[in-house]
Design a protein around this motif. Structure first.
Motif, PDB file in Angstrom:
ATOM      1  N   LEU A 554      42.302   8.726 -29.281  1.00  0.00           N
ATOM      2  CA  LEU A 554      41.834   7.359 -29.519  1.00  0.00           C
ATOM      3  C   LEU A 554      41.180   7.247 -30.889  1.00  0.00           C
ATOM      4  CD1 LEU A 554      41.348   4.514 -28.290  1.00  0.00           C
ATOM      5  CD2 LEU A 554      39.199   5.383 -27.362  1.00  0.00           C
ATOM      6  N   LEU A 555      40.412   8.256 -31.250  1.00  0.00           N
ATOM      7  CA  LEU A 555      39.755   8.280 -32.552  1.00  0.00           C
ATOM      8  C   LEU A 555      40.782   8.306 -33.677  1.00  0.00           C
ATOM      9  CD1 LEU A 555      36.778   8.428 -33.549  1.00  0.00           C
ATOM     10  CD2 LEU A 555      37.056  10.906 -33.657  1.00  0.00           C
ATOM     11  N   PHE A 556      41.790   9.153 -33.519  1.00  0.00           N
ATOM     12  CA  PHE A 556      42.861   9.276 -34.520  1.00  0.00           C
ATOM     13  C   PHE A 556      43.619   7.955 -34.676  1.00  0.00           C
ATOM     14  CE2 PHE A 556      47.390  10.152 -35.317  1.00  0.00           C
ATOM     15  CZ  PHE A 556      47.305  10.752 -36.572  1.00  0.00           C
ATOM     16  N   LEU A 557      43.990   7.359 -33.546  1.00  0.00           N
ATOM     17  CA  LEU A 557      44.722   6.089 -33.594  1.00  0.00           C
ATOM     18  C   LEU A 557      43.870   4.988 -34.213  1.00  0.00           C
ATOM     19  CD1 LEU A 557      46.452   6.101 -30.074  1.00  0.00           C
ATOM     20  CD2 LEU A 557      47.579   6.352 -32.291  1.00  0.00           C
ATOM     21  N   SER A 558      42.609   4.943 -33.827  1.00  0.00           N
ATOM     22  CA  SER A 558      41.717   3.896 -34.347  1.00  0.00           C
ATOM     23  C   SER A 558      41.585   3.997 -35.859  1.00  0.00           C
ATOM     24  CB  SER A 558      40.342   4.008 -33.688  1.00  0.00           C
ATOM     25  OG  SER A 558      40.432   3.863 -32.296  1.00  0.00           O
ATOM     26  N   ILE A 559      41.420   5.227 -36.372  1.00  0.00           N
ATOM     27  CA  ILE A 559      41.276   5.418 -37.820  1.00  0.00           C
ATOM     28  C   ILE A 559      42.557   5.014 -38.532  1.00  0.00           C
ATOM     29  CG2 ILE A 559      41.009   7.163 -39.624  1.00  0.00           C
ATOM     30  CD1 ILE A 559      39.123   8.667 -37.675  1.00  0.00           C
ATOM     31  N   ASN A 560      43.702   5.444 -38.004  1.00  0.00           N
ATOM     32  CA  ASN A 560      44.982   5.096 -38.628  1.00  0.00           C
ATOM     33  C   ASN A 560      45.231   3.592 -38.601  1.00  0.00           C
ATOM     34  OD1 ASN A 560      45.945   7.511 -39.598  1.00  0.00           O
ATOM     35  ND2 ASN A 560      47.025   8.049 -37.719  1.00  0.00           N
TER      36      ASN A 560
END
Length: 818
Positions: A554-560
């Protein structure tokens, strides 16, 4: 017998709990998150670029909060009781949204909903364990109350002409403030001026106000301190006035429903106090609503300090009177009621008598306000809204239509659903008439569409279990009003019930409130020890590992996604100020690198490429546009604008047949889009005529058949619309337009049906012979008549008077042999 809960007789147990500084830090971070979220238009999932960035920021922040929770509770987390299992079961909700990605109608919207659902569960898990600690529970309740009161006053500041002041209060952290003002905190529509506060949508604000009206009453009654009683009593009038100023019929209809549902769980003494406080506040609010409506209308047209001061004077005086009376009631009446009714209230079923009586009272009040002239005491715009509350009113009929159409979608996507945003993507394919509504106006039906029967059962099972276990625990009455979770029960029930009629939970802030409240109910629920040995290290570590993996993803997707959204917004801002293709293209390429299916980025860059191709005739730009669009359509097959872009690219390539195929193959997706069918009919004639010139009879017949089928679809649709109830609005225009009549008539002529062609063409005529389309219709109409030896002298004279050259054009068409 339960202990008294009012006035001096209240004996509140306040055991001081040892809470570590890091846990306090997590609680403070959660509160700051709750302060930030509402002022981003309530985190509205508007399914477009302008609304997405705050959602990605919120998703990012919730991920970080959950990681912090894991760090603090890694050694404390145990699977020992039923409460712990709901933290595990909560993970199923985002999992069902992940499953729905496999059949998603829009990958873009589905991913946004997956992030939002994951954010909800992050907040739920964090709050569930924070709220188990009484000190933190009380602090978070007070924070939620303070935020809600600020939102109410924020709205009224805007209503009474203080938009600049209100904007200044939140402009430093809100992306919704433009020119020093919070956008559309007060809106004007066909009903007049409407108060929307942070939401930009009056009905959702009404749902919010309804929830916190009841929360304020509850907080007033449970308060042990005089200043608490006065504060909550003071806010009752501003909340009720704000509710009336939303002009929300749904809010007024659902208010008594929720009120009665809430009364059922209360003891008789509490029920009577609720009724007394709401009655006093309601009377005071009605007394000042008329002048506040008039003054607000004036102040939003032209600000004058005198009118603003007058408005605040009305509001403050009424609020002070109600606050004072509320304190008197709590100081003297509440203890007496508890003493008199305490024994009676402990008997089974006694809590039902007042709700049943209230039901009758509500019916009488509703009849007086809706069916008689009593409503004339209200401002004219509110009176009109009340007068129009009936089952034949257009918004009610439209909602029933939405619900029927929603079930059609479910029938085609029954198991795992159509993914997040399924209704917005698909509704045009299933709609009964050409309305425009990217929301189904029923949260539960919209949820069913998105995740299918499996996901819906999981969701209903989850919230149903929490409600069931909470109510069982509450009825034991072994906790005081600060720890029994009723505060959170009010919020969750109010918002969910109102969401039967509207799309409140498309505002992620409202969803956060619901899941925070479910957590508060879970913390107070009847939680028994689990049978068997669930608390094995493997199970605990497995759960925490799953949460950690999901959070990191979720963190990775949110940043991207945040990076992509920022780039896309930069490009959008450049479009209005820059003429440089390369300058605008650079951020779009960055945006599409992370999300090649992002609709608006694709449309911006594809449109620019086509413009540059038209200027340079360099096919590399057209090829790039084609690649962008075809890649996006793999994930966004129902995006009408991207499909139009593909057709436009084919036109520029000189492949009109492929452009026509885009329209014909996708016509079923846009059943009531008259422009789409106009394009099919006009392109059918154009391509059919080309085939006629090339003596390709098979192709000519193919295009004639396709065009006439599209025309029949339009004619049948027009007939269907005549069957709608007279009170129901049809929605977007849908009729046989002059352009459609012209091209359909040409196709009928090409098919050899001169008589039908003449009738169709004549139906499209108007009296404006300065209009080129009307002259062309007249030209073909007269030519068709001439072919069979007929004439319409009146039309002929008007056409020749407009342009004498039309006589030769008529002869030319009449001589054609199709």
């Amino acid at each position: 017998m339960s202990k008294p809960v009012y006035g001096k007789n209240a004996a509140q147990s306040r055991n001081v709990e040892k809470i570590s500084s890091p846990v306090w830090a997590l609680a403070v971070a959660l509160i700051l998150f709750l302060i930030w979220t509402p002022f981003q238009v309530g985190l509205f999932n508007g399914q477009q670029l302008d609304f997405e960035k705050p959602i990605y920021i919120a998703s990012l922040l919730s991920s970080l909060l959950l990681l912090l929770w894991m760090g603090l509770y890694f050694t404390k987390f145990k699977l020992e009781e039923q409460r712990d299992l709901i933290a595990v079961a909560a993970l199923l909700l985002p999992i069902t949204y992940a499953l729905s990605l496999f059949g998603a109608a829009s990958h873009y919207m589905a991913m946004n909903l997956l992030l939002i659902q994951s954010m909800y569960i992050a907040i739920f898990i964090i709050a569930l364990y924070l709220l188990k600690q009484k000190q933190l529970n009380v602090v978070i309740q007070n924070a939620v109350l303070a935020i809600s009161y600020f939102i109410v006053m924020f709205g009224l500041i805007n209503w009474l002409g203080g938009a600049k002041f209100a904007g200044g209060l939140v402009g430093w952290f809100s992306n919704t403030v433009r020119g020093g003002k919070y956008l559309d905190a007060v809106m004007t529509d066909s009903n007049g001026l409407r108060l929307t506060s942070i939401f930009q949508y009056a009905n959702t604000y009404a749902a919010f106000l309804m929830a916190f009206l009841f929360v304020a009453v509850f907080a007033l009654i449970r308060s042990k301190k005089w200043y608490g009683t006065l504060t909550h009593g003071f806010m009752l009038v501003p909340i009720i006035v704000s509710l009336l100023l939303t002009l929300s019929r749904g809010g007024l209809v659902m208010l008594p429903v929720v009120f009665i549902l809430l009364l059922i769980l209360l003891k008789p003494a509490q029920q009577i106090l609720w009724i007394i406080h709401l009655a006093i506040a309601g009377i005071a609010a009605l007394a000042v609503t008329n002048p506040l409506t008039t003054l607000g209308t004036e102040l939003n047209t032209a600000f004058t300090s005198g009118a603003a001061l007058e408005g605040w004077a009305y509001l403050i005086v009424a609020s002070l009177v109600v606050a004072g009376l509320g304190w008197v009631i709590q100081r003297y009446v509440a203890p007496w009621l508890e003493h008199k009714l305490g024994a009676w209230g402990s008997r089974k079923g006694t809590g039902l008598w007042l709700p049943l009586g209230s039901l009758v009272l509500v019916g009488i009040v509703a009849f007086l306000l809706i069916g008689t002239s009593v409503r004339s005491i209200l401002p004219a715009n509110i009176e009109t809204r009340l007068e129009n509350i009936n089952f034949k009113q257009h918004s009610v009929l439209e909602r029933f239509t939405f619900y029927k159409d929603a079930l059609k979608v479910v029938k085609d996507y029954p198991i795992i659903g159509a993914g997040g945003g399924g209704w917005a993507s698909l509704y045009e394919q299933y709609q009964n008439n050409p309305y425009t509504s990217r929301q189904a106006h029923n949260f539960f039906l919209q949820y069913l569409i998105e995740v299918g029967i499996i996901g819906f059962i999981v969701f209903i099972g989850f919230i149903g279990y929490v409600f069931y276990k909470y109510i069982r625990g509450y009825l034991k009455r072994d906790k005081d009003d600060f720890a029994n979770g009723y505060f959170f029960y009010i919020i969750a029930l109010s918002i969910l019930v109102h969401s039967l009629l509207d799309f409140n939970l498309s505002y992620a802030f409202m969803g956060i409130l619901v899941f925070l409240s479910l957590a508060g109910m879970g913390a107070a629920m009847d939680s028994k020890a689990l049978r068997g040995n669930w608390n094995k290290s493997g199970l605990r570590i497995g759960y925490l590992a799953a949460v950690a993996a999901g959070t990191v993803l979720l963190l990775f997707l949110s940043i991207n996604y945040l990076s992509s959204s920022t780039s896309a917004m930069n490009a959008k801002n450049l479009v209005g100020v820059s003429q440089s293709y390369e300058e605008i293209k650079a951020p779009l390429v960055k945006a599409l690198d992370k999300r090649p299916y992002h609709p608006e980025s694709v449309l911006y860059l594809s449109s620019m490429d086509q413009q540059v191709f038209n200027q340079t005739k360099d096919t590399q730009y057209l090829d790039e546009a084609y690649n962008l669009v075809t890649r996006a359509l793999k994930d966004e097959p129902y995006n009408k604008d991207i499909l139009k872009q593909l057709a436009s690219i084919y036109d520029l390539k000189g492949q009109g047949d492929l452009a026509f195929a885009v329209y014909e193959d996708n016509a079923y997706k846009f059943y009531w889009d008259i422009d789409w069918y106009d394009a099919i009919i006009s392109r059918s004639f154009s391509l059919g005529y080309t085939a006629y010139e090339q003596k390709d009879d098979a192709k000519k017949q193919e295009y004639i058949t396709a065009g006439l089928a599209a025309y029949k679809h339009v004619v049948d649709g027009v007939e269907h619309l005549k069957t709608l109830p007279p009170e129901q609005l049809q929605g977007r225009p849908f009729s046989v337009t002059p352009s459609i009549a012209l091209n359909a008539g040409k196709l009928q002529l090409m098919s050899g049906d001169d008589e039908l062609a003449a009738a169709t063409l004549k139906s499209g005529l108007s009296e404006d012979y300065a209009d080129t389309t009307n002259r062309e219709i007249a030209r073909w109409y007269l030519a068709v008549l001439k072919r069979s030896g007929g004439q319409d002298q009146a039309i002929y004279d008007l056409l020749i008077a407009a342009d004498a050259a039309e006589a030769a054009a008529i002869d030319s068409i009449a001589a054609m042999q199709f």
